[in-house]
Structure formats: C-alpha cells, structure tokens
Design an enzyme around this catalytic site. Structure first.
Site, PDB file in Angstrom:
ATOM      1  N   HIS A 122      14.226   0.190 -58.866  1.00  0.00           N
ATOM      2  CA  HIS A 122      13.458   0.030 -57.627  1.00  0.00           C
ATOM      3  C   HIS A 122      12.006   0.409 -57.946  1.00  0.00           C
ATOM      4  CE1 HIS A 122      12.129   1.147 -53.525  1.00  0.00           C
ATOM      5  NE2 HIS A 122      13.158   0.457 -53.070  1.00  0.00           N
ATOM      6  N   ASP A 199      18.086   8.234 -59.984  1.00  0.00           N
ATOM      7  CA  ASP A 199      17.721   7.794 -58.642  1.00  0.00           C
ATOM      8  C   ASP A 199      19.036   7.518 -57.919  1.00  0.00           C
ATOM      9  OD1 ASP A 199      17.235   6.281 -56.409  1.00  0.00           O
ATOM     10  OD2 ASP A 199      15.830   4.903 -57.375  1.00  0.00           O
ATOM     11  N   GLN A 202      21.145   4.901 -53.808  1.00  0.00           N
ATOM     12  CA  GLN A 202      22.255   4.004 -53.462  1.00  0.00           C
ATOM     13  C   GLN A 202      23.613   4.548 -53.892  1.00  0.00           C
ATOM     14  OE1 GLN A 202      21.831   1.583 -51.490  1.00  0.00           O
ATOM     15  NE2 GLN A 202      19.615   1.342 -51.588  1.00  0.00           N
ATOM     16  N   LYS A 225      19.676   6.930 -45.949  1.00  0.00           N
ATOM     17  CA  LYS A 225      20.638   5.986 -46.510  1.00  0.00           C
ATOM     18  C   LYS A 225      22.061   6.539 -46.469  1.00  0.00           C
ATOM     19  CE  LYS A 225      17.236   3.864 -49.528  1.00  0.00           C
ATOM     20  NZ  LYS A 225      16.907   2.544 -49.013  1.00  0.00           N
ATOM     21  N   CYS A 363      12.185  -4.707 -53.427  1.00  0.00           N
ATOM     22  CA  CYS A 363      11.388  -3.699 -54.153  1.00  0.00           C
ATOM     23  C   CYS A 363      11.812  -3.600 -55.612  1.00  0.00           C
ATOM     24  CB  CYS A 363      11.483  -2.323 -53.494  1.00  0.00           C
ATOM     25  SG  CYS A 363      10.777  -2.277 -51.867  1.00  0.00           S
TER      26      CYS A 363
HETATM   27  N1  PMP Z   1      15.639   3.812 -55.092  1.00  0.00           N
HETATM   28  C1  PMP Z   1      16.537   2.913 -54.704  1.00  0.00           C
HETATM   29  C2  PMP Z   1      17.577   2.456 -55.672  1.00  0.00           C
HETATM   30  C3  PMP Z   1      16.503   2.433 -53.395  1.00  0.00           C
HETATM   31  O1  PMP Z   1      17.398   1.524 -53.003  1.00  0.00           O
HETATM   32  C4  PMP Z   1      15.513   2.907 -52.503  1.00  0.00           C
HETATM   33  C5  PMP Z   1      15.421   2.410 -51.081  1.00  0.00           C
HETATM   34  N2  PMP Z   1      15.497   1.025 -50.937  1.00  0.00           N
HETATM   35  C6  PMP Z   1      14.605   3.854 -52.963  1.00  0.00           C
HETATM   36  C7  PMP Z   1      14.701   4.287 -54.252  1.00  0.00           C
HETATM   37  C8  PMP Z   1      13.528   4.408 -52.098  1.00  0.00           C
HETATM   38  O2  PMP Z   1      14.061   5.188 -51.077  1.00  0.00           O
HETATM   39  P1  PMP Z   1      13.133   5.729 -49.894  1.00  0.00           P
HETATM   40  O3  PMP Z   1      12.405   4.539 -49.365  1.00  0.00           O
HETATM   41  O4  PMP Z   1      14.095   6.309 -48.936  1.00  0.00           O
HETATM   42  O5  PMP Z   1      12.207   6.731 -50.487  1.00  0.00           O
END
Ligand code: PMP
Length: 404
Positions: A122, A199, A202, A225, A363
């Site tokens: 991401h 990270d 997910q 999430k 993203c």
């Molecule tokens: N890493 C991953 C794998 C994600 O899916 C996301 C959210 N789409 C993020 C980081 C970022 O999370 P946040 O926007 O809650 O900071």
C-alpha cells in the site's frame, strides 16, 4: 459457529437501503462498519466521563485515564504483546508507519543503507520509506512477486546485503488478498540481524495475530478496519527497539521535564504520544476488539475463509472474469476485472444495485504497474457478510456484463 443474523443486528447500518435496494457492503478493506457497542461507547464517554487524561487529579480525569490505559491493555492482549509499553496509540496504520520511518530513520539509517519492501505494498508502506530515503540517502529495495501474487522468497533472500537495515512488508495484501508467509519472512530477516515491520491493516480484522509468536519487531494497524472508530491506530514495537528510538513528535504528554535549555522525554509508550490522545476513540476501539474477541478471531477467520472460497468459485463462473491474486493462502479481498469493462464503470453500476465495492488502484499504484493494469474492482469481506450477498454481487455483475 457464527450466528450471522445476530451479528448483523449489531450493525444498524446494514439495515440501510441505497437507491431503494438493501445495502450490500463489500468494501471492508477500506473501512468496516461499527457495531452498536462501539458507537454507544463514544456517546456514553462524552456524556458521562469526558476529561483530559493523565494530568488530572480530579475524578473524571482519573476515570478517563483508566479507560484509556485499560484500552491499551486490551490491545496488548489482543495481539499478545509482552507489555503495554509496547503499544503506541497513533492515528492509524499510516501514522504508525510514518512514526517508525522517522524515528528508526533518525537513529539507524545512514547514506547507502537499504530498506526492503515488497511489490505489493500500500502507498502508506512505500511513501514514508521514500521520504526517509531522500532525507537520509538510503536505498529502497523491492521484493518481487509472482503472477499469482506471492512473494518470491528466493529473490527476497538474495536482496539482503550488509547494508540492509529494515524489512517492511504487508501481512495481508489489500489488493490481492495474499496472506504473506510472515513467519518465514521474519526468520530470514532475523538471520541477517534485520528487524521487520509488518503492515497489519488487513490482517488484524481477519486472522489471529500473535506478535510474540511471530517474533515480529514492529506491527502497525488501524482501528477503523477492525470495527472500531476512525482516527485510532497502533504501532506495536518490541521494547528493546522502542527504547532506542528517538521521539517522533514533540509536545505535551511525551516529556518528563522541559526547560528552555533541555527536555527529557517520558517513558514508553508516552515518549511517542505527543499531545492529547483520542481517549474516547481508544475506549471505543477496545470495545471493538472485545466484540471481535467475544465472537472469536479464529471463528471469524474460518467463516470468512469459507465465504472467500465461495465468492471466488461463484465469481469464476462469470464469463470473462479474471481474478487478480490467486495465492494459495488468501484473505477476503478479491480483486477482479470482467472482459474489457472499465473497473470504474463496473463499480458505478454495481453501486446502483446497492452493492458497495471499491474500484481503482487501491493505493497500490506500483502493484498495478506490476500487474499491467490501471485498477480493479475489489470486493472485500467482513464478518457480517453472507453467501446471499455474494449471490447478489454475482447476479449484479452478470446483469451488467449482459448490458455491455
Ligand atoms: N496498509 C494497508 C495494507 C491498507 O489496506 C491500508 C488502508 N487501505 C493502509 C495501510 C492504511 O491504513 P489507514 O488509512 O487506516 O492509515
């Protein structure tokens, strides 16, 4: 066994209609809906407890502090950290990774040092490392992936040099659904004396995460999430690492003493928590984790696994549908395209049928480049989704493809 109807009743929004159709919410990887206990907790705390934490001698302040610090214990237990000193509250996964990139970078990164990430990250696990690289003259190395969407472990091993300082990789891909073999990834990094950040944005909502069992050095995730409120996240770090790192931001809460000449910093975890925290949010976050724990993360994982397999089977029946991400070990994010229909068109038409999916690059633009596409439609599952909803999705896609 999960009582899905009972669970669905806990989430008032699931009763909503959009465009006169029952809402089918399949955008859980972007954010999850909130059970009543979480929303009630926010109202109740503002109505009956609200006071700033840590500094107050008065009753409400102490009660608010107990709730806030109690939430830290809930998080510690949820991921089986050794100590609450290892749980830093942030605004979300993104801030957790930025915090680490800054603080680790300040202490440990010299020009020419290397940081390893994968091709399926991401943006929030790419850009902070790029910023650090340009600040410190470090080099970003990218672990390649297979066409199925799995890390190429041999290539990963080959990327280590004596300049490798950190591996930062996603636990579960938000696009491909791949559950990475993180135990093995961490073992290999540790053989080279290199720490690992996962990270977990997910992973946390879907699978059991035990930071001690994984022996992971840092772990980042977001409350929103995992059925909690927005604006809260966690950076877990082994105490031995966090002790060595300088603060990320300066301000109240993170200091021990301040004179104009010199400031000494607070102990862990407060050294990394400048300013008034979202203490109402952390209480609600703990309620969300308790909610998940009461159902059981293993039961959720099992249920979602079955649902993912069912969805994959059903989607594959659709002529011209291609799934991106066919790893052997996969979570509930399913990315796909159908024929030459643009992902945006498909998503927009599904929306008109009451089906919420996400379209675009999610993203993860470098991953899209690796896959040779501009975006996908992504259906991502949560603990309240049902086979009936998958059937509605599949019927909807079929209806739309017939139109083209
Ligand atoms: N890493 C991953 C794998 C994600 O899916 C996301 C959210 N789409 C993020 C980081 C970022 O999370 P946040 O926007 O809650 O900071």
């Amino acid at each position: 066994m999960i009582d899905i109807q009972k669970i669905r009743e806990d989430f008032p929004i699931l009763q909503r209609k959009v465009y006169g159709k029952p809402l089918v919410y399949l955008d859980n990887a972007a954010t999850t809906q909130k059970p009543r206990v979480v929303v009630d907790s926010i109202t109740e705390e503002y109505y009956s407890v609200n006071a700033n934490v840590h500094r107050g001698v008065h009753f409400l302040s102490q009660q608010a502090t107990e709730l806030h610090e109690g939430s830290r214990k809930t998080v510690r237990d949820f991921i089986n950290a050794q100590s609450t000193n290892e749980i830093i509250f942030t605004r979300g996964t993104t801030e957790s990774i930025n915090l680490l990139a800054f603080s680790f970078g300040e202490e440990f990164i010299k020009p020419g040092d290397e940081i390893m990430i994968s091709a399926m990250e991401h943006h929030s696990n790419i850009v902070p490392w790029q910023l650090l690289s340009s600040r410190k003259g470090a080099v970003l190395k990218i672990i390649p992936i297979s066409d199925q969407g799995e890390i190429l472990m041999d290539e990963y091993q080959k990327l280590f040099t004596d300049r490798t300082k950190l591996v930062s990789i996603t636990h579960v891909s938000n696009v491909l659904g791949t559950i990475n073999p993180v135990r093995e990834i961490i073992n290999i990094a540790h053989q080279h004396d290199v720490p690992v950040l996962l990270d977990g944005a997910q992973a946390i909502p879907h699978i059991k995460v035990d930071v001690q069992e994984l022996d992971v050095d840092f772990y980042a995730f977001s409350s929103h999430k995992v059925y909690g409120p927005t604006g809260i996240g966690v950076l877990y770090g082994k105490e031995k690492w966090l002790e060595k790192l300088p603060p990320y931001q300066g301000g109240g809460e993170m200091i021990q003493s301040v004179t104009f000449e010199k400031t000494t910093f607070n102990e862990l975890p407060f050294k990394f928590e400048a300013g008034t925290p979202d203490y109402v949010g952390t209480t609600a976050f703990a309620k969300a984790l308790d909610y998940v724990s009461a159902i059981g993360i293993e039961a959720i994982a099992q249920y979602e696994h079955e649902l993912t397999q069912y969805a994959t089977r059903q989607l594959k029946q659709i002529e011209g549908l291609r799934i991106y991400g066919e790893a052997a070990d996969k979570g509930g994010a399913i990315s796909f395209l159908v024929g030459d229909i643009h992902h945006f068109d498909l998503g927009t038409l599904l929306d008109r049928l009451g089906i919420a999916v996400r379209t675009g690059h999610h993203c993860a633009q470098p991953l899209m480049q690796r896959l040779g596409i501009t975006g996908t439609v992504r259906a991502s599952l949560g603990l309240y989704n049902t086979k009936e909803e998958i059937d509605i999705l599949v019927a909807g896609i079929q209806r739309i493809t017939n139109m083209f």
